[in-house]
Design a protein around this motif. Structure first.
Motif, PDB file in Angstrom:
ATOM      1  N   GLN A   1      77.580   6.401 122.530  1.00  0.00           N
ATOM      2  CA  GLN A   1      77.450   7.427 121.498  1.00  0.00           C
ATOM      3  C   GLN A   1      78.333   8.630 121.805  1.00  0.00           C
ATOM      4  OE1 GLN A   1      76.038   7.463 118.527  1.00  0.00           O
ATOM      5  NE2 GLN A   1      76.873   9.521 118.283  1.00  0.00           N
ATOM      6  N   LEU A   2      78.371   9.036 123.071  1.00  0.00           N
ATOM      7  CA  LEU A   2      79.226  10.153 123.456  1.00  0.00           C
ATOM      8  C   LEU A   2      80.697   9.807 123.235  1.00  0.00           C
ATOM      9  CD1 LEU A   2      79.483  12.966 124.721  1.00  0.00           C
ATOM     10  CD2 LEU A   2      79.566  11.859 126.975  1.00  0.00           C
ATOM     11  N   ALA A   3      81.083   8.586 123.633  1.00  0.00           N
ATOM     12  CA  ALA A   3      82.478   8.163 123.447  1.00  0.00           C
ATOM     13  C   ALA A   3      82.842   8.080 121.973  1.00  0.00           C
ATOM     14  CB  ALA A   3      82.700   6.807 124.127  1.00  0.00           C
ATOM     15  N   THR A   4      81.926   7.578 121.158  1.00  0.00           N
ATOM     16  CA  THR A   4      82.180   7.477 119.720  1.00  0.00           C
ATOM     17  C   THR A   4      82.367   8.857 119.103  1.00  0.00           C
ATOM     18  OG1 THR A   4      80.949   5.406 119.507  1.00  0.00           O
ATOM     19  CG2 THR A   4      81.212   6.723 117.515  1.00  0.00           C
ATOM     20  N   ASP A   5      81.500   9.789 119.485  1.00  0.00           N
ATOM     21  CA  ASP A   5      81.571  11.120 118.905  1.00  0.00           C
ATOM     22  C   ASP A   5      82.858  11.837 119.286  1.00  0.00           C
ATOM     23  OD1 ASP A   5      79.775  13.033 117.340  1.00  0.00           O
ATOM     24  OD2 ASP A   5      80.408  14.288 119.015  1.00  0.00           O
TER      25      ASP A   5
ATOM     26  N   ARG B   1      87.778   8.437 114.977  1.00  0.00           N
ATOM     27  CA  ARG B   1      88.491   9.177 113.943  1.00  0.00           C
ATOM     28  C   ARG B   1      88.409   8.408 112.628  1.00  0.00           C
ATOM     29  NH1 ARG B   1      87.888  12.089 117.424  1.00  0.00           N
ATOM     30  NH2 ARG B   1      89.357  13.394 118.590  1.00  0.00           N
ATOM     31  N   GLU B   2      88.224   9.153 111.536  1.00  0.00           N
ATOM     32  CA  GLU B   2      88.152   8.545 110.206  1.00  0.00           C
ATOM     33  C   GLU B   2      89.230   9.143 109.317  1.00  0.00           C
ATOM     34  OE1 GLU B   2      84.311   8.782 108.463  1.00  0.00           O
ATOM     35  OE2 GLU B   2      83.299   7.740 110.108  1.00  0.00           O
TER      36      GLU B   2
ATOM     37  N   SER C   1      93.860  12.302 106.575  1.00  0.00           N
ATOM     38  CA  SER C   1      92.576  12.907 106.929  1.00  0.00           C
ATOM     39  C   SER C   1      91.835  13.322 105.670  1.00  0.00           C
ATOM     40  CB  SER C   1      92.796  14.122 107.832  1.00  0.00           C
ATOM     41  OG  SER C   1      91.588  14.829 108.023  1.00  0.00           O
ATOM     42  N   MET C   2      90.519  13.265 105.718  1.00  0.00           N
ATOM     43  CA  MET C   2      89.702  13.633 104.572  1.00  0.00           C
ATOM     44  C   MET C   2      89.462  15.139 104.501  1.00  0.00           C
ATOM     45  SD  MET C   2      86.945  10.498 104.653  1.00  0.00           S
ATOM     46  CE  MET C   2      86.723  10.544 106.428  1.00  0.00           C
ATOM     47  N   ARG C   3      89.696  15.881 105.615  1.00  0.00           N
ATOM     48  CA  ARG C   3      89.372  17.298 105.612  1.00  0.00           C
ATOM     49  C   ARG C   3      90.439  18.178 106.271  1.00  0.00           C
ATOM     50  NH1 ARG C   3      84.630  18.043 103.452  1.00  0.00           N
ATOM     51  NH2 ARG C   3      83.294  16.219 103.253  1.00  0.00           N
ATOM     52  N   ASN C   4      91.254  17.625 107.129  1.00  0.00           N
ATOM     53  CA  ASN C   4      92.253  18.430 107.830  1.00  0.00           C
ATOM     54  C   ASN C   4      93.603  18.359 107.118  1.00  0.00           C
ATOM     55  OD1 ASN C   4      90.346  19.024 109.836  1.00  0.00           O
ATOM     56  ND2 ASN C   4      90.859  17.163 110.953  1.00  0.00           N
ATOM     57  N   TYR C   5      94.331  19.485 107.172  1.00  0.00           N
ATOM     58  CA  TYR C   5      95.633  19.566 106.512  1.00  0.00           C
ATOM     59  C   TYR C   5      96.713  19.912 107.530  1.00  0.00           C
ATOM     60  CZ  TYR C   5      93.430  19.378 101.907  1.00  0.00           C
ATOM     61  OH  TYR C   5      92.737  18.970 100.797  1.00  0.00           O
ATOM     62  N   GLU C   6      97.963  19.691 107.130  1.00  0.00           N
ATOM     63  CA  GLU C   6      99.111  20.020 107.956  1.00  0.00           C
ATOM     64  C   GLU C   6     100.246  20.527 107.075  1.00  0.00           C
ATOM     65  OE1 GLU C   6     100.110  16.336 109.873  1.00  0.00           O
ATOM     66  OE2 GLU C   6     101.064  15.495 108.081  1.00  0.00           O
TER      67      GLU C   6
ATOM     68  N   VAL D   1      89.598   4.282 106.781  1.00  0.00           N
ATOM     69  CA  VAL D   1      90.190   3.760 108.014  1.00  0.00           C
ATOM     70  C   VAL D   1      89.460   4.372 109.196  1.00  0.00           C
ATOM     71  CG1 VAL D   1      92.323   3.415 109.313  1.00  0.00           C
ATOM     72  CG2 VAL D   1      92.400   3.652 106.808  1.00  0.00           C
ATOM     73  N   VAL D   2      88.885   3.529 110.029  1.00  0.00           N
ATOM     74  CA  VAL D   2      88.075   4.011 111.157  1.00  0.00           C
ATOM     75  C   VAL D   2      88.698   3.525 112.462  1.00  0.00           C
ATOM     76  CG1 VAL D   2      85.812   3.968 112.266  1.00  0.00           C
ATOM     77  CG2 VAL D   2      85.973   3.999 109.765  1.00  0.00           C
TER      78      VAL D   2
END
Length: 422
Positions: free
Chosen positions: A113-117, A121-122, A138-143, A384-385
């Motif tokens: 669980q720690l490694a997954t968190d 990345r999605e 990315s669904m929320r981050n921009y560049e 994409v996961v």
């Protein structure tokens, strides 16, 4: 020295430590759940559960200046507590093998669980029928991406992470022959078309998209089903001085938001006029310096793939006589020049594609009768996961189940043997 080591061992194997950590975990879940109302799901997760320490928290509208352990610290301490107790108290024997397996499974679940968190990345791939993509977004981050055609075999892309723009000031990149000065940054924004008869206020700048569109700050959304669309006013400064002020915005380059605006304008002024307005919104912005042309946009953060996916067919079926979705299917063509692969495959609900360390799920779709009647192109969205530790929950649960069954069988066999002896 020996006394200190013994005390540390005693603390880490203590059941009291387990109880205290579980109490902190309950408190953290309570605080984090309430915080979602004001801060939103993702902000609450980042602030409370994906932190080692929490410096103050909000509760019922009041800020409480109290230091608390975050989710990472509680999880790590529980893991150390469990491992220490396991090594210190339990002896390796055939009769205890079930307990050993069960505890190993729990340890693996905590580590997984720690490694997954921390590592998972999605992102998404959004395309219409016939379109080919070799990257996910990315669904929320921009560049802020600068693109130049100076490379012989293609284009050169220099991307600046969006979080570097939030604080304002000057942003530099050694691969860019200019400085980016951030004059204003809005985490969320609204856009509106500057209709010829409604240009009542001066534009933010006369360059690029700002000549035809107004942008204004908006309250940050807390709804996990909505997006914050950032906008910034920047000045590009070359060696010989300013190259002008420009507006960069997610509204101009985020396909999801562009499609939403196209549908809104289509309902207001008709499809043809809407397409013309959207064309002005998405018109590329560029500058030229030193004989080199740079096209730039504030777009969703991209992760490039060493292969490409082409959407051949998007299929959306419903239950007969209703509008309830029955099935979503995307037929894609996968091309990988490195391995020579060129094959068709299908991705549908509950049947993802696993390839090269990534899992592609069918996420959304705009196809079928509704899309056809509205005049929209058939499209599909794949989630994409990337999760290197995706197997750990299965293995961990398997070990726990095997350990419990094994321990139960030892007791059952012993009980039956004693009963038979009587």
């Amino acid at each position: 020295m020996r006394t200190l080591v013994d005390r540390l061992i005693k603390i880490f194997v203590s059941l009291r430590l387990t109880v205290v950590l579980l109490a902190f975990a309950i408190l953290l879940v309570f605080i984090g759940t309430l915080a979602q109302v004001d801060e939103g799901l993702y902000n609450a997760q980042a602030r409370y559960f994906r932190q080692w320490l929490i410096f103050g928290f909000d509760l019922f509208g009041h800020n409480i200046p109290l230091l608390l352990p975050g989710g990472y610290l509680i999880g790590t301490m529980l893991l150390l507590n469990l491992v220490a107790a396991h090594l210190y108290r339990f002896q390796l024997s055939v009769k205890k093998i079930g307990i050993q397996l069960a505890h190993s499974g729990v340890i693996l679940l905590l580590v997984g669980q720690l490694a997954t968190d921390m590592l998972a990345r999605e992102s998404q791939i959004r395309f219409v029928e016939g379109e080919t993509k070799s990257y996910s977004e990315s669904m929320r981050n921009y560049e802020l991406a600068f693109t130049s055609d100076s490379v012989a075999n293609g284009e050169e892309v220099i991307a600046i992470p969006g979080h570097l723009l939030t604080g304002g000031g000057d942003v530099q990149n050694t691969n860019l022959p200019f400085i980016i000065r951030v004059k204003s940054f809005w985490k969320n924004s609204e856009s509106s078309f500057r209709a010829p008869m409604m240009k009542n206020t001066p534009p933010l700048t006369t360059n690029g998209v700002a000549a035809n569109f107004d942008f204004s700050p908006a309250a940050e959304t807390k709804n996990p089903d909505e997006k914050n669309i950032p906008t910034a006013l920047i000045e590009i400064i070359g060696a010989n001085g300013s190259l002008g002020n420009w507006v960069i915005s997610g509204w101009t380059s985020d396909d999801e938001m562009v499609d939403a605006l196209r549908q809104t304008y289509g309902q207001q002024v008709g499809p043809q006029m809407a397409q013309k307005i959207i064309g002005q919104l998405t018109q590329p912005q560029s500058i030229e310096i030193g004989g080199k042309k740079f096209t730039f946009a504030l777009r969703p953060e991209r992760a490039y793939l060493p292969y490409s996916l082409q959407l051949l067919k998007a299929t959306h079926t419903v239950y007969e006589g209703t509008e309830i979705p029955k099935d979503f299917r995307s037929r894609i063509q996968l091309r990988n020049s490195q391995t020579g692969e060129n094959r068709e495959m299908e991705i549908s609900m509950n049947h993802p594609l696993r390839y090269a360390g990534l899992t592609f799920y069918q996420y959304q779709m705009d196809a079928g009768t509704a899309a056809h009647e509205a005049g929209r192109a058939q499209s599909s969205v794949l989630q994409v996961v990337h999760n290197p530790s995706w197997l750990t929950p299965y293995v961990g649960c398997g070990l726990v189940a095997l350990g419990l069954i094994t321990q139960f069988m030892f007791h059952l066999v012993g009980f039956l043997s004693k009963r038979k002896a009587k």
